[in-house]
Design a protein around this motif. Structure first.
Motif, PDB file in Angstrom:
ATOM      1  N   THR A 103      41.065  30.888  43.757  1.00  0.00           N
ATOM      2  CA  THR A 103      40.267  31.550  44.194  1.00  0.00           C
ATOM      3  C   THR A 103      39.023  31.787  42.696  1.00  0.00           C
ATOM      4  OG1 THR A 103      42.107  32.070  45.507  1.00  0.00           O
ATOM      5  CG2 THR A 103      40.363  33.584  44.929  1.00  0.00           C
ATOM      6  N   VAL A 104      38.127  32.705  43.882  1.00  0.00           N
ATOM      7  CA  VAL A 104      36.668  32.446  42.367  1.00  0.00           C
ATOM      8  C   VAL A 104      36.287  34.164  43.054  1.00  0.00           C
ATOM      9  CG1 VAL A 104      35.912  31.337  43.527  1.00  0.00           C
ATOM     10  CG2 VAL A 104      34.354  32.080  41.546  1.00  0.00           C
ATOM     11  N   THR A 105      36.765  35.383  42.254  1.00  0.00           N
ATOM     12  CA  THR A 105      36.032  36.298  42.998  1.00  0.00           C
ATOM     13  C   THR A 105      34.642  36.601  41.729  1.00  0.00           C
ATOM     14  OG1 THR A 105      37.552  37.502  43.001  1.00  0.00           O
ATOM     15  CG2 THR A 105      36.420  38.468  42.594  1.00  0.00           C
ATOM     16  N   GLY A 106      33.101  37.017  43.341  1.00  0.00           N
ATOM     17  CA  GLY A 106      32.153  36.871  42.805  1.00  0.00           C
ATOM     18  C   GLY A 106      31.926  38.515  41.831  1.00  0.00           C
ATOM     19  N   ASP A 107      30.545  38.893  41.710  1.00  0.00           N
ATOM     20  CA  ASP A 107      30.156  39.926  41.182  1.00  0.00           C
ATOM     21  C   ASP A 107      30.315  40.785  42.175  1.00  0.00           C
ATOM     22  OD1 ASP A 107      30.653  38.007  38.244  1.00  0.00           O
ATOM     23  OD2 ASP A 107      28.133  37.932  38.132  1.00  0.00           O
ATOM     24  N   ALA A 108      30.348  42.345  41.573  1.00  0.00           N
ATOM     25  CA  ALA A 108      30.360  43.264  42.526  1.00  0.00           C
ATOM     26  C   ALA A 108      28.786  43.622  42.661  1.00  0.00           C
ATOM     27  CB  ALA A 108      30.612  44.463  41.791  1.00  0.00           C
ATOM     28  N   ALA A 109      27.889  43.518  43.599  1.00  0.00           N
ATOM     29  CA  ALA A 109      27.064  43.530  44.436  1.00  0.00           C
ATOM     30  C   ALA A 109      26.761  44.683  44.543  1.00  0.00           C
ATOM     31  CB  ALA A 109      25.886  42.283  45.207  1.00  0.00           C
ATOM     32  N   ALA A 110      25.520  45.896  43.748  1.00  0.00           N
ATOM     33  CA  ALA A 110      25.305  46.998  44.517  1.00  0.00           C
ATOM     34  C   ALA A 110      24.214  47.819  45.251  1.00  0.00           C
ATOM     35  CB  ALA A 110      24.345  47.961  42.833  1.00  0.00           C
ATOM     36  N   THR A 111      24.869  48.461  46.605  1.00  0.00           N
ATOM     37  CA  THR A 111      24.357  48.589  47.260  1.00  0.00           C
ATOM     38  C   THR A 111      24.234  49.658  47.605  1.00  0.00           C
ATOM     39  OG1 THR A 111      25.286  48.797  49.163  1.00  0.00           O
ATOM     40  CG2 THR A 111      25.042  46.628  48.495  1.00  0.00           C
ATOM     41  N   GLN A 139      31.974  43.001  47.071  1.00  0.00           N
ATOM     42  CA  GLN A 139      32.440  42.296  46.051  1.00  0.00           C
ATOM     43  C   GLN A 139      33.581  41.340  47.199  1.00  0.00           C
ATOM     44  OE1 GLN A 139      34.805  42.810  43.277  1.00  0.00           O
ATOM     45  NE2 GLN A 139      34.162  41.489  41.862  1.00  0.00           N
ATOM     46  N   VAL A 140      33.169  39.494  46.756  1.00  0.00           N
ATOM     47  CA  VAL A 140      33.684  39.130  47.689  1.00  0.00           C
ATOM     48  C   VAL A 140      34.185  37.893  46.545  1.00  0.00           C
ATOM     49  CG1 VAL A 140      32.901  36.833  48.775  1.00  0.00           C
ATOM     50  CG2 VAL A 140      31.412  38.694  49.037  1.00  0.00           C
ATOM     51  N   ARG A 141      35.589  37.280  47.815  1.00  0.00           N
ATOM     52  CA  ARG A 141      36.538  36.791  46.779  1.00  0.00           C
ATOM     53  C   ARG A 141      36.826  35.406  47.635  1.00  0.00           C
ATOM     54  NH1 ARG A 141      41.792  39.176  46.106  1.00  0.00           N
ATOM     55  NH2 ARG A 141      40.364  39.756  43.961  1.00  0.00           N
ATOM     56  N   LEU A 142      36.284  34.309  46.957  1.00  0.00           N
ATOM     57  CA  LEU A 142      36.293  33.701  47.973  1.00  0.00           C
ATOM     58  C   LEU A 142      37.951  32.526  47.564  1.00  0.00           C
ATOM     59  CD1 LEU A 142      32.722  31.886  47.810  1.00  0.00           C
ATOM     60  CD2 LEU A 142      34.065  33.064  48.980  1.00  0.00           C
ATOM     61  N   THR A 143      38.699  31.416  48.951  1.00  0.00           N
ATOM     62  CA  THR A 143      39.440  30.980  48.293  1.00  0.00           C
ATOM     63  C   THR A 143      38.872  29.521  48.562  1.00  0.00           C
ATOM     64  OG1 THR A 143      41.266  31.700  48.787  1.00  0.00           O
ATOM     65  CG2 THR A 143      41.715  29.454  48.460  1.00  0.00           C
ATOM     66  N   VAL A 144      38.865  28.137  47.951  1.00  0.00           N
ATOM     67  CA  VAL A 144      38.417  27.162  47.895  1.00  0.00           C
ATOM     68  C   VAL A 144      39.135  26.212  47.768  1.00  0.00           C
ATOM     69  CG1 VAL A 144      36.819  25.484  46.879  1.00  0.00           C
ATOM     70  CG2 VAL A 144      36.360  28.555  46.617  1.00  0.00           C
ATOM     71  N   SER A 145      39.126  24.956  48.603  1.00  0.00           N
ATOM     72  CA  SER A 145      39.856  23.644  49.013  1.00  0.00           C
ATOM     73  C   SER A 145      40.030  22.323  48.771  1.00  0.00           C
ATOM     74  CB  SER A 145      41.654  24.428  49.654  1.00  0.00           C
ATOM     75  OG  SER A 145      42.090  23.053  49.757  1.00  0.00           O
ATOM     76  N   ASP A 146      39.446  22.124  47.891  1.00  0.00           N
ATOM     77  CA  ASP A 146      38.908  20.014  48.125  1.00  0.00           C
ATOM     78  C   ASP A 146      37.690  20.501  48.502  1.00  0.00           C
ATOM     79  OD1 ASP A 146      41.220  19.175  48.234  1.00  0.00           O
ATOM     80  OD2 ASP A 146      41.831  19.419  50.058  1.00  0.00           O
ATOM     81  N   GLY A 147      37.191  21.394  47.547  1.00  0.00           N
ATOM     82  CA  GLY A 147      35.838  21.585  47.914  1.00  0.00           C
ATOM     83  C   GLY A 147      34.639  21.802  48.954  1.00  0.00           C
ATOM     84  N   LYS A 148      35.890  22.582  49.593  1.00  0.00           N
ATOM     85  CA  LYS A 148      35.366  23.351  51.050  1.00  0.00           C
ATOM     86  C   LYS A 148      35.460  25.220  50.890  1.00  0.00           C
ATOM     87  CE  LYS A 148      34.708  19.536  53.868  1.00  0.00           C
ATOM     88  NZ  LYS A 148      35.748  18.946  55.045  1.00  0.00           N
TER      89      LYS A 148
END
Length: 264
Positions: free
Chosen positions: A61-69, A75-84
């Protein structure tokens, strides 16, 4: 003329047969690229490719930087498995008033689009231009972090087996920049980015902190003190700044989440 002895004829015939077999074997190619396939054996596997041209390899799991609008951070968090990308979620999005309705409609669509595309190349949701732009920006930063983590893992794997002594000597010597989760407080989110080098905290940057009104003064006073304390302690075990209890608690929570990524 003397007749050949039967035993001698048999010996000569056997020798001729052996010579013929040896000659045939000597004419067989040393290797045959198609032999494994023809024999039903498995051909060597092609190099695996991860989505986005190599980004996001590995799992976690990796969390992106918070983008100000204009309407608040995304802010987005991704779950990545087997490169996807297997899951995408917005841990922060604009809220309050009309933003609640826009966020409730747009974010699920953006999450699905990110998983389907496997990249940040997704379309904006109609009526949610600012939220979509912030989402894409944070999503891309998460993918960049996943790519960096995958690269670090590959380098570590390439150097494996060098010996226990060498592994011990080199442990923790790389430099990492890690962004903690945004911690929600009563006065606004707090988010910390940490630079770790040689296994030690060398720099701390506060990406988000309470602002507006009295919070501006408290943040201006407390955050530099917390940054210095984190570097000095080398951990999240730091004292709260007097008069900034909520900010200090959020700071420590975000700092710890960043350090957990370094340890992972």
């Amino acid at each position: 003329m003397r007749k050949s002895h039967p035993v001698r004829r048999a010996v000569l015939a056997g020798a001729a047969t052996v010579s013929g077999i040896v000659l045939l074997l000597s004419l067989k190619p040393a290797s045959d690229p198609g032999s494994a396939s023809a024999a039903g054996g498995a051909a060597p596997p092609a190099a695996a490719q991860s989505p986005q041209g190599g980004r996001g390899a590995g799992a976690g799991t990796v969390t992106g930087d918070a983008a100000a609008t204009q309407y608040g951070p995304v802010q987005v968090r991704l779950t990545v498995s087997d490169g996807k990308i297997t899951k995408a979620e917005a841990v922060q999005a604009p809220k309050g008033g009309q933003s609640d309705r826009v966020t409730a409609d747009a974010v699920p669509r953006l999450n699905r689009a990110a998983v389907a595309a496997g990249s940040a190349d997704i379309d904006a949701v109609s009526g949610a231009t600012y939220t979509s732009a912030g989402y894409v920006k944070s999503l891309q930063s998460a993918l960049d972090k996943a790519a960096a983590a995958a690269g670090s893992g590959a380098e570590a794997g390439a150097g494996a087996g060098a010996g226990a002594a060498e592994e011990g000597a080199g442990a923790g010597q790389g430099t990492q920049v890690l962004t903690g989760d945004a911690a929600q407080t009563q006065y606004g989110p707090v988010q910390v980015r940490v630079t770790v080098s040689g296994g030690k905290i060398t720099d701390v940057e506060t990406l988000q902190a309470p602002k507006g009104g009295r919070s501006d003064r408290i943040t201006a006073d407390a955050v530099p003190k917390l940054d210095r304390a984190a570097v000095a302690a080398g951990s999240a075990d730091i004292d709260a700044v007097s008069g900034a209890t909520y900010t200090s608690a959020g700071y420590k929570q975000s700092l710890q989440s960043a350090l957990d990524r370094a340890g992972g």
